[in-house]
Design a protein around this motif. Structure first.
Motif, mmCIF file in Angstrom:
data_model
loop_
_atom_site.group_PDB
_atom_site.id
_atom_site.type_symbol
_atom_site.label_atom_id
_atom_site.label_comp_id
_atom_site.label_asym_id
_atom_site.label_seq_id
_atom_site.Cartn_x
_atom_site.Cartn_y
_atom_site.Cartn_z
ATOM 1 N N VAL A 53 0.821 -1.140 0.007
ATOM 2 C CA VAL A 53 -0.038 0.038 -0.007
ATOM 3 C C VAL A 53 0.790 1.177 0.030
ATOM 4 O O VAL A 53 1.684 1.450 0.868
ATOM 5 C CB VAL A 53 -0.854 0.198 1.197
ATOM 6 N N THR A 54 0.735 1.941 -1.210
ATOM 7 C CA THR A 54 1.539 3.120 -1.025
ATOM 8 C C THR A 54 1.002 4.567 -0.611
ATOM 9 O O THR A 54 -0.189 4.331 -0.398
ATOM 10 C CB THR A 54 2.048 3.521 -2.783
ATOM 11 N N PRO A 55 1.943 5.677 -0.328
ATOM 12 C CA PRO A 55 1.334 6.707 0.264
ATOM 13 C C PRO A 55 0.505 7.523 -0.829
ATOM 14 O O PRO A 55 -0.236 8.512 -0.167
ATOM 15 C CB PRO A 55 2.558 7.511 0.395
ATOM 16 N N GLN A 56 0.279 7.155 -1.993
ATOM 17 C CA GLN A 56 -0.657 7.937 -2.782
ATOM 18 C C GLN A 56 -1.858 7.199 -2.793
ATOM 19 O O GLN A 56 -2.989 7.734 -3.569
ATOM 20 C CB GLN A 56 0.002 7.639 -4.518
ATOM 21 N N SER A 57 -2.355 6.203 -1.742
ATOM 22 C CA SER A 57 -3.494 6.038 -1.635
ATOM 23 C C SER A 57 -4.397 7.146 -1.081
ATOM 24 O O SER A 57 -4.076 7.965 -0.319
ATOM 25 C CB SER A 57 -3.548 4.713 -0.657
ATOM 26 N N SER A 58 -5.790 6.845 -1.176
ATOM 27 C CA SER A 58 -6.859 7.924 -0.674
ATOM 28 C C SER A 58 -8.084 7.115 -0.646
ATOM 29 O O SER A 58 -8.123 5.984 -0.812
ATOM 30 C CB SER A 58 -6.970 9.077 -1.522
ATOM 31 N N ARG A 59 -8.984 7.975 -0.214
ATOM 32 C CA ARG A 59 -10.577 7.550 -0.148
ATOM 33 C C ARG A 59 -11.099 7.021 -1.530
ATOM 34 O O ARG A 59 -11.911 6.390 -1.829
ATOM 35 C CB ARG A 59 -11.543 8.571 0.380
ATOM 36 N N VAL A 60 -10.473 7.658 -2.484
ATOM 37 C CA VAL A 60 -10.660 7.281 -3.880
ATOM 38 C C VAL A 60 -10.120 5.956 -4.358
ATOM 39 O O VAL A 60 -11.008 5.057 -4.732
ATOM 40 C CB VAL A 60 -10.133 8.296 -5.051
ATOM 41 N N GLY A 61 -9.038 5.587 -3.931
ATOM 42 C CA GLY A 61 -8.568 4.257 -4.251
ATOM 43 C C GLY A 61 -6.996 4.053 -3.520
ATOM 44 O O GLY A 61 -6.256 4.865 -3.067
ATOM 45 N N ILE A 62 -6.668 2.862 -3.399
ATOM 46 C CA ILE A 62 -5.488 2.301 -2.861
ATOM 47 C C ILE A 62 -4.407 2.077 -4.097
ATOM 48 O O ILE A 62 -4.864 1.047 -4.803
ATOM 49 C CB ILE A 62 -5.639 1.167 -2.048
ATOM 50 N N ARG A 63 -3.576 2.688 -4.039
ATOM 51 C CA ARG A 63 -2.419 2.356 -5.081
ATOM 52 C C ARG A 63 -1.410 1.641 -4.618
ATOM 53 O O ARG A 63 -0.952 1.907 -3.352
ATOM 54 C CB ARG A 63 -1.866 3.808 -5.650
ATOM 55 N N LEU A 64 -1.262 0.457 -5.259
ATOM 56 C CA LEU A 64 -0.434 -0.737 -4.948
ATOM 57 C C LEU A 64 0.450 -0.765 -5.640
ATOM 58 O O LEU A 64 0.672 -0.619 -6.635
ATOM 59 C CB LEU A 64 -1.516 -1.958 -5.204
ATOM 60 N N ALA A 65 1.635 -1.360 -5.148
ATOM 61 C CA ALA A 65 3.123 -1.593 -5.791
ATOM 62 C C ALA A 65 3.479 -2.978 -5.742
ATOM 63 O O ALA A 65 3.562 -3.303 -4.557
ATOM 64 C CB ALA A 65 4.285 -0.524 -5.247
ATOM 65 N N GLY A 66 3.844 -3.554 -6.692
ATOM 66 C CA GLY A 66 4.373 -5.057 -6.521
ATOM 67 C C GLY A 66 5.621 -5.097 -7.262
ATOM 68 O O GLY A 66 5.881 -4.384 -8.250
#
Length: 531
Positions: free
Chosen positions: A435-448
């Protein structure tokens, strides 16, 4: 026709094209099927949310397949005229793509009669069809990060007007001073599905642009009224409730509390009716002073609650229990030990005006009460609500995650899993996603480490998206949509989080990791020959 799985209570009906989509949408509006909750039309799909206890996916698919799609919906007699000044930065590029002169592009666009096929992307954004086929142009290869409100644009067979500032990849050919979305107007969206639209060239005709609807005056909080005076809010708090439904025709999604189980628990703790608006707190440091006796409850992320009375004496309470307050008490909610969001309820509730029937704050659409920041005074309801039973033994519905934890979320593959390679699907469920810091109530930005590989880079026509959808942009790093997501999207959705894990997803902190676990089967239901 194909009926594709979204989750256990939503399917995506894929049809041959827009005419069939609108015919099925009109048929379901004229003769609804028992058990359907909401239907969201798009370019060649209908997203249908249903109640599984009332109708199964298989029965739903069979009854939809029996509908007559040869009949076309009756044309709406309402025509909206949109003044436009053809000064867009992509006007010359559109002329080059079409082989027309700039003047000819302007003439053909302004002489076309459009129809609003559906609404989505943002509140008030209407997808307009019926324009001159010579003006069909692709989206920009590199989307803009900022498109001003009022931009008139083209993409594929559609024309549209951006109702608010947002990113986007459509070709901008002009601007309009007309407000496409006005929260204080009823309805807020100027364009509704079925409306006809003409663009009026402002350089050739005089037009009168109506003034924006004036915002109602915000009521002031009387000095002697019971209230919470906000002293600190490092991250502004947001009013939330169970969300606003039934507004998809205007392009408005439901929004609402991200952890609904915690939201309902907070209200039970203080004896409020279930849907009484609460404050959603993210992170720690929220601090307020009360001017009146009150009872509060905090549920969700486990946060220590420190109360300092007027004499300076401090006491500490835990979450998940009712806490009595006296005038002059200063309450500080500390950083969460686990979880991401906490819900602060007060007995009888806050004095907050609903917007479009709900007190939920939609951070993407900018709909709802203002964020609650330091210096704000929150009035408490003086009218006593019917007191429900007070819950003294509330507890989290699941183990709240902490940074570094690996959280398993069940997912339903589809509706566009077939857009991805076997290696891409293996990457989806075979590794941890941070879970990246760019996440918000709009969506969770994920990195793999491994991206989700697509079979090709074909362009997907915009289609409805559900809360929990895992959308995969071109870089292969997924975004997990939360409650404030756009109603429609143009990137393929590889899977959707099962409804029973959405609350858990709303509590994922930055630094936690996600492991996706496909569940089912929720097999694709093919009817007839795929288009």
């Amino acid at each position: 026709m194909r009926v594709l799985p979204v989750n256990f209570s939503t399917v995506l009906v894929e049809l041959a094209g827009l005419d069939e989509t609108l015919a099925l949408f009109a048929s379901l509006q004229a003769a609804p099927l028992d058990g359907i909750v909401e239907t969201i039309p798009a370019a060649r799909t209908l997203m249908i949310r249903f109640r599984p206890e009332r109708i199964s996916a298989e029965t739903l698919a069979a009854r939809i397949a029996a509908r007559d799609l040869s009949a076309r919906p009756a044309a709406c007699q309402r025509t909206v005229e949109i003044p436009v000044r053809y000064d867009g930065p992509d006007l010359a590029e559109v002329a080059e793509l079409t082989g027309l002169s700039i003047a000819e592009v302007m003439r053909r666009h302004s002489e076309s009669l459009f129809t609003v096929a559906f609404c989505g992307f943002a509140p008030g954004f209407g997808y307009l069809v019926g324009g001159d086929p010579a003006l069909h142009v692709p989206r920009r290869q590199s989307p803009r990060t900022r498109i001003p409100a009022g931009s008139v644009a083209l993409a594929g067979s559609f024309s549209g007007v951006y109702p608010s500032e947002s990113p986007g990849g459509w070709q901008i050919i002009g601007t309009t001073p007309l407000r496409m979305w006005d929260i204080f107007r009823e309805p807020g969206a100027l364009l509704q599905p079925g409306f006809r639209v003409r663009f009026i060239d402002m350089d050739k005709a005089q037009v009168t642009v109506p003034a924006a609807t004036p915002a109602p005056a915000k009521p002031s909080v009387a000095a002697d009224a019971p209230q919470f005076k906000i002293r600190a809010a490092p991250i502004p708090a947001l009013f939330q409730d169970a969300g606003r439904s039934g507004r998809s025709g205007q392009g408005v999604s439901a929004s609402g509390a991200l952890d609904r189980s915690a939201f309902f628990a907070a209200n039970r703790i203080v004896g409020n009716p279930a849907d009484t608006p609460c404050l959603e707190l993210t992170g720690g440091g929220f601090c307020f002073e009360t001017t009146a006796r009150a009872v509060i409850g905090l549920a969700g992320a486990t946060c220590p609650v420190t109360i300092r009375d007027a004499a300076g004496r401090a006491r500490v309470f835990d979450s998940w229990r009712p806490v009595p307050l006296e005038p002059g008490d200063v309450v500080t909610v500390g950083p969460p030990d686990a979880g991401m969001r906490a819900y602060l309820a007060v007995r009888n509730g806050y004095e907050v005006a609903p917007v479009l029937g709900s007190a939920a704050t939609d951070t993407l659409a900018k709909i709802g009460p203002d964020p609650v920041a330091a210096g704000v005074a929150l009035a408490l309801r003086s009218e006593t609500l019917p007191l429900d039973s007070v819950a003294l033994h509330e507890a989290p519905a699941f183990a709240l995650p902490t940074p570094g934890d690996v959280v398993t979320l069940d997912i339903v593959l589809g509706p566009r899993a077939d857009w991805f390679t076997p290696a891409g699907l293996a990457a989806l469920s075979g590794q941890d996603w941070r879970v990246t810091p760019q996440s918000s109530r709009v969506g969770i930005r994920l990195a793999g480490e491994r991206s989700i590989e697509r079979k090709d880079r074909a362009e997907l026509a915009s289609e409805g998206t559900a809360t929990g959808a895992i959308q995969v942009p071109h870089d292969g790093q997924p975004v997990l949509f939360l409650a404030d997501h756009p109603l429609t999207g143009g990137y393929p959705v590889v899977a959707t989080v099962a409804e029973y894990h959405l609350d858990l997803a709303g509590q994922l902190p930055v630094g936690a990791a996600v492991r996706f676990r496909p569940v089912g089967p929720f097999a694709e239901i093919a009817i007839g020959v795929p288009p």
